[in-house]
Design a protein around this motif. Structure first.
Motif, PDB file in Angstrom:
ATOM      1  N   THR A  65       0.851  -1.200   0.000  1.00 27.63           N
ATOM      2  CA  THR A  65       0.000   0.000   0.000  1.00 27.63           C
ATOM      3  C   THR A  65       0.881   1.243   0.000  1.00 27.63           C
ATOM      4  N   ALA A  67       1.279   5.597  -0.146  1.00 31.62           N
ATOM      5  CA  ALA A  67       0.629   6.773   0.433  1.00 31.62           C
ATOM      6  C   ALA A  67      -0.367   7.398  -0.532  1.00 31.62           C
ATOM      7  N   ARG A 104       7.542   5.793  -0.299  1.00 30.27           N
ATOM      8  CA  ARG A 104       6.093   6.056  -0.302  1.00 30.27           C
ATOM      9  C   ARG A 104       5.272   4.867   0.218  1.00 30.27           C
ATOM     10  N   LEU A 106       3.396   2.685   2.767  1.00 32.01           N
ATOM     11  CA  LEU A 106       2.790   2.788   4.091  1.00 32.01           C
ATOM     12  C   LEU A 106       2.799   1.451   4.806  1.00 32.01           C
ATOM     13  N   GLN A 107       2.459   0.392   4.071  1.00 28.21           N
ATOM     14  CA  GLN A 107       2.415  -0.933   4.679  1.00 28.21           C
ATOM     15  C   GLN A 107       2.493  -1.990   3.592  1.00 28.21           C
ATOM     16  N   ARG A 126       3.384  -2.396   9.022  1.00 27.07           N
ATOM     17  CA  ARG A 126       3.179  -0.971   8.762  1.00 27.07           C
ATOM     18  C   ARG A 126       4.318  -0.173   9.387  1.00 27.07           C
ATOM     19  N   ARG A 127       4.369   1.117   9.069  1.00 27.70           N
ATOM     20  CA  ARG A 127       5.388   1.972   9.661  1.00 27.70           C
ATOM     21  C   ARG A 127       5.168   2.072  11.174  1.00 27.70           C
ATOM     22  N   ARG A 138      10.470   5.112  10.922  1.00 29.74           N
ATOM     23  CA  ARG A 138      10.350   4.666   9.531  1.00 29.74           C
ATOM     24  C   ARG A 138      10.526   3.153   9.396  1.00 29.74           C
ATOM     25  N   TYR A 140       9.484  -0.836   9.847  1.00 29.04           N
ATOM     26  CA  TYR A 140       8.218  -1.545   9.746  1.00 29.04           C
ATOM     27  C   TYR A 140       8.014  -2.384  11.004  1.00 29.04           C
TER      28      TYR A 140
END
Length: 241
Positions: A65, A67, A104, A106-107, A126-127, A138, A140
């Motif tokens: 995913t 941003a 960019r 997000l996950q 995710r972040r 930043r 995960y």
């Protein structure tokens, strides 16, 4: 009737074209995130390398995913924790590991296949926006459970170089990657509590779940991350959507 039949064929054809265009766009967007040169993977020095730099050693199919919500084609992925990067394996270059430009991202969701001992499952990374250290925001973090409480795993790796020469050597002939991962419980009032995956520490961090955690743990006898995820799912079910 013929008009309806032709309209249906036209609709199906249009849908097929749109789907093909979407797939092509997804692959194009994914290609744009991949570096042109193959990534160098850790191989160790001295007599070899012990341990792994990855969150999971397997190439697992992942949904990514961004941003900006651009579609991306699913791709075999590895999370290199040691070097803070995502590696992909492109169909056109199956022997190469390519580094993604993940600025960019997000996950991503790893699709873990079923085994004789466990069912298939999806693993969300995710972040780590809540990280206590600024330099980890930043990174995960794996979301093991999300209900009223959220159980997170922050993967951390440390490289210990071989040390078998000189007056202060430890007689270690191998580079070794040490797992230093930390678990956290995010509470309903947004407190981030470091925890160990054991019943008493988890009960202390989530007193409202103490009885339910004990009941679920007694029934399941958890040892692995996946088993503790099942305990939390039973003790703290996700709210209905």
């Amino acid at each position: 009737m013929k008009i309806h039949h032709l309209s249906l064929l036209a609709l199906l054809f249009s849908a097929g074209v749109a789907h093909a265009q979407q797939d092509a766009a997804a692959q194009t967007n994914l290609n744009a995130l991949a570096a042109g040169a193959p990534a160098v993977v850790p191989r160790g020095t001295a007599d070899g390398l012990k341990g792994s730099p990855y969150a999971d050693n397997r190439w697992l199919l992942a949904q990514i995913t961004l941003a900006n919500n651009l579609p991306l084609a699913p791709v075999p992925l590895k999370y290199d924790v040691l070097d803070h990067r995502l590696l992909m394996r492109a169909p056109a270059r199956p022997k190469d590991s390519l580094q993604l430009d993940d600025a960019r991202v997000l996950q991503f969701v790893l699709n873990e296949p079923a085994t004789p001992l466990s069912p298939a499952r999806q693993r969300t990374f995710r972040r780590f926006a809540e990280a206590p250290a600024e330099n980890h925001k930043r990174d995960y973090v794996e979301v093991l459970h999300q209900g009223r409480y959220t159980l997170l795993k922050h993967y951390l790796k440390k490289l210990n170089k071989a040390n078998y020469q000189g007056a202060y050597s430890t007689d270690s002939h191998y580079d070794e990657i040490e797992d230093k991962s930390v678990y956290y419980l995010l509470t309903p009032d947004a407190r981030l509590v470091p925890v160990k995956l054991a019943l008493k520490p988890l009960q202390g961090a989530a007193p409202a779940l103490a009885a339910a955690l004990k009941t679920a743990a007694d029934a399941q006898k958890p040892k692995t991350d996946a088993e503790w995820t099942a305990v939390f799912a039973a003790a703290d079910p996700a709210p209905a959507k």
